[in-house]
Enzyme design. Structure first.
Site, PDB file in Angstrom:
ATOM      1  N   ASP A 155       0.852  -1.191   0.000  1.00 20.53           N
ATOM      2  CA  ASP A 155       0.000   0.000   0.000  1.00 20.53           C
ATOM      3  C   ASP A 155       0.887   1.240   0.000  1.00 20.53           C
ATOM      4  OD1 ASP A 155      -2.409  -1.490   0.063  1.00 20.53           O
ATOM      5  OD2 ASP A 155      -2.154  -1.800   2.212  1.00 20.53           O
ATOM      6  N   LYS A 182      -0.026  -8.056  -2.226  1.00 22.65           N
ATOM      7  CA  LYS A 182      -1.336  -7.448  -2.450  1.00 22.65           C
ATOM      8  C   LYS A 182      -1.137  -6.088  -3.101  1.00 22.65           C
ATOM      9  CE  LYS A 182      -3.774  -5.244   0.820  1.00 22.65           C
ATOM     10  NZ  LYS A 182      -4.339  -3.960   0.320  1.00 22.65           N
ATOM     11  N   ASP A 228      -6.558  -6.260  -4.861  1.00 21.37           N
ATOM     12  CA  ASP A 228      -7.575  -5.942  -3.856  1.00 21.37           C
ATOM     13  C   ASP A 228      -8.318  -4.675  -4.246  1.00 21.37           C
ATOM     14  OD1 ASP A 228      -9.055  -6.043  -1.517  1.00 21.37           O
ATOM     15  OD2 ASP A 228      -7.493  -5.096  -0.296  1.00 21.37           O
ATOM     16  N   LEU A 229      -9.239  -4.802  -5.204  1.00 23.44           N
ATOM     17  CA  LEU A 229      -9.979  -3.655  -5.709  1.00 23.44           C
ATOM     18  C   LEU A 229     -11.369  -3.533  -5.106  1.00 23.44           C
ATOM     19  CD1 LEU A 229      -9.003  -3.670  -9.489  1.00 23.44           C
ATOM     20  CD2 LEU A 229      -7.885  -2.539  -7.556  1.00 23.44           C
ATOM     21  N   LYS A 230     -11.812  -4.542  -4.387  1.00 13.17           N
ATOM     22  CA  LYS A 230     -13.106  -4.484  -3.691  1.00 13.17           C
ATOM     23  C   LYS A 230     -14.221  -4.014  -4.632  1.00 13.17           C
ATOM     24  CE  LYS A 230     -11.063  -3.616   0.876  1.00 13.17           C
ATOM     25  NZ  LYS A 230      -9.637  -3.565   0.490  1.00 13.17           N
ATOM     26  N   HIS A 258     -17.479  -3.187  -6.430  1.00 14.47           N
ATOM     27  CA  HIS A 258     -18.843  -3.033  -5.907  1.00 14.47           C
ATOM     28  C   HIS A 258     -19.570  -2.053  -6.820  1.00 14.47           C
ATOM     29  CE1 HIS A 258     -21.534  -2.247  -2.113  1.00 14.47           C
ATOM     30  NE2 HIS A 258     -22.213  -2.689  -3.166  1.00 14.47           N
ATOM     31  N   ASP A 259     -20.408  -2.588  -7.710  1.00 14.82           N
ATOM     32  CA  ASP A 259     -21.117  -1.751  -8.680  1.00 14.82           C
ATOM     33  C   ASP A 259     -22.286  -2.578  -9.201  1.00 14.82           C
ATOM     34  OD1 ASP A 259     -21.780   0.230 -10.589  1.00 14.82           O
ATOM     35  OD2 ASP A 259     -19.674   0.753 -10.859  1.00 14.82           O
ATOM     36  N   ILE A 260     -22.948  -2.080 -10.232  1.00 17.30           N
ATOM     37  CA  ILE A 260     -24.018  -2.874 -10.824  1.00 17.30           C
ATOM     38  C   ILE A 260     -23.408  -4.126 -11.456  1.00 17.30           C
ATOM     39  CG2 ILE A 260     -25.455  -0.837 -11.201  1.00 17.30           C
ATOM     40  CD1 ILE A 260     -24.703  -0.987 -14.175  1.00 17.30           C
ATOM     41  N   PRO A 261     -24.166  -5.215 -11.521  1.00 19.05           N
ATOM     42  CA  PRO A 261     -23.592  -6.480 -12.004  1.00 19.05           C
ATOM     43  C   PRO A 261     -22.901  -6.386 -13.360  1.00 19.05           C
ATOM     44  CG  PRO A 261     -25.691  -6.893 -10.959  1.00 19.05           C
ATOM     45  CD  PRO A 261     -25.541  -5.413 -11.012  1.00 19.05           C
ATOM     46  N   THR A 293     -12.091  -5.141   8.259  1.00 18.69           N
ATOM     47  CA  THR A 293     -11.494  -5.346   9.586  1.00 18.69           C
ATOM     48  C   THR A 293     -11.298  -4.046  10.350  1.00 18.69           C
ATOM     49  OG1 THR A 293      -9.302  -5.380   8.543  1.00 18.69           O
ATOM     50  CG2 THR A 293     -10.340  -7.510   9.012  1.00 18.69           C
ATOM     51  N   ARG A 298      -1.388  -9.177  12.981  1.00 18.24           N
ATOM     52  CA  ARG A 298      -0.273  -8.427  13.546  1.00 18.24           C
ATOM     53  C   ARG A 298       0.586  -9.349  14.399  1.00 18.24           C
ATOM     54  NH1 ARG A 298      -1.720  -5.259  10.355  1.00 18.24           N
ATOM     55  NH2 ARG A 298      -2.186  -3.035  10.584  1.00 18.24           N
ATOM     56  N   GLN A 345      -6.662  -1.113  12.395  1.00 22.30           N
ATOM     57  CA  GLN A 345      -7.363  -2.391  12.497  1.00 22.30           C
ATOM     58  C   GLN A 345      -8.050  -2.514  13.857  1.00 22.30           C
ATOM     59  OE1 GLN A 345      -7.688  -4.159   9.951  1.00 22.30           O
ATOM     60  NE2 GLN A 345      -5.972  -3.695   8.613  1.00 22.30           N
ATOM     61  N   GLY A 348       0.808  -5.948   6.105  1.00 22.85           N
ATOM     62  CA  GLY A 348       1.398  -4.790   5.463  1.00 22.85           C
ATOM     63  C   GLY A 348       2.498  -4.184   6.290  1.00 22.85           C
ATOM     64  N   ARG A 349       2.136  -3.211   7.119  1.00 25.57           N
ATOM     65  CA  ARG A 349       3.121  -2.419   7.843  1.00 25.57           C
ATOM     66  C   ARG A 349       4.107  -3.209   8.694  1.00 25.57           C
ATOM     67  NH1 ARG A 349      -1.585   1.845   9.305  1.00 25.57           N
ATOM     68  NH2 ARG A 349      -2.749  -0.051   8.810  1.00 25.57           N
TER      69      ARG A 349
END
Length: 241
Positions: free
Chosen positions: A16, A37, A64-66, A68-71, A128, A189, A198, A218-219
């Protein structure tokens, strides 16, 4: 307790950050790690080429684009993400069963252009960073664990290969979804690490013992003075249990 190969396959390192830092991290981890990722920050800045950069270093990519829109849009986006080289792609379980089914159709279409290698889908259940209070702010009144279970059942039933959930829900998800489900857990972690943003967290060994397939870190790795050494420390923790 895992074999060393399985431990390395279990850790996804979250890049990230900006491109130069991501490439530097990838170079330092190449030959050690198996997965990275690539999230919105990096992908929106660099586009599909960043996925190719990771592949050239022998690293598989959780994109990791998550979605979420119309099908209709999600089908096209999932197809494009798969053709860009995503090995795993995230979508939002809250988008509806039809949206998940269309995402699956998109990656199935792309598989024909990837020598039959289909991108696996994981559906976001509850982020999370969210708490019970966060859910209530957006009108979700079910207890958090029940909402995770509801979205998991909906998503896997509609064609997702698995889900993204916190380590705290991993055991219940493994029981509900079975051994074949891909359960990806952020919010991991090592003992003594700062929690950052988190809320529902666990140590790497505890998350795997609870039923997680793969861990996103990540971190604790990318902000360490020696990222490769931090990664190797987590591998040792998973091997030693």
């Amino acid at each position: 307790m895992l074999s060393e190969d399985r431990a390395r396959e279990s850790v996804i390192i979250a890049l990230d950050c900006a491109r130069d830092e991501a490439i530097s991290l990838a170079d330092s981890l190449s030959g050690r790690a198996c997965w990275v990722k690539v999230g919105m920050t990096l992908f929106y800045a660099e586009g599909p080429s960043i996925v190719s950069e990771m592949h050239r270093r022998g690293l598989k990519v959780f994109l990791d684009l998550k979605l979420h829109d119309i099908p209709f849009q999600v089908r096209g986006a999932a197809r494009s993400a798969s053709l860009a080289g995503a090995d795993i792609l995230s979508i939002h379980g809250m988008g509806s069963a039809e949206m998940v089914a269309q995402a699956r159709a998109g990656v199935e279409e792309a598989a024909g252009h990837r020598a039959g290698q289909r991108t696996r889908l994981v559906a976001i259940s509850v982020l999370t960073s969210m708490s019970q209070e966060s859910l209530e702010e957006i009108g979700v009144t079910l207890p958090l664990e029940e909402e995770v279970a509801r979205l998991a059942a909906l998503s896997v039933g509609a064609g997702s290969d698995g889900i993204v959930c916190s380590p705290r829900e991993a055991s219940d998800m493994r029981c509900r979804l079975g051994e074949a489900a891909l359960i990806v857990t952020p919010g991991v972690r090592p003992a003594g690490s700062e929690l950052g943003d988190q809320r529902r967290v666990s140590t790497p060994a505890s998350a795997i013992a609870a039923g997680a397939s793969m861990l996103v870190l990540g971190r604790p790795i990318t902000r360490a003075q020696d990222p490769a050494g931090a990664f190797e420390g987590i591998v040792r923790e998973l091997v030693e249990g």
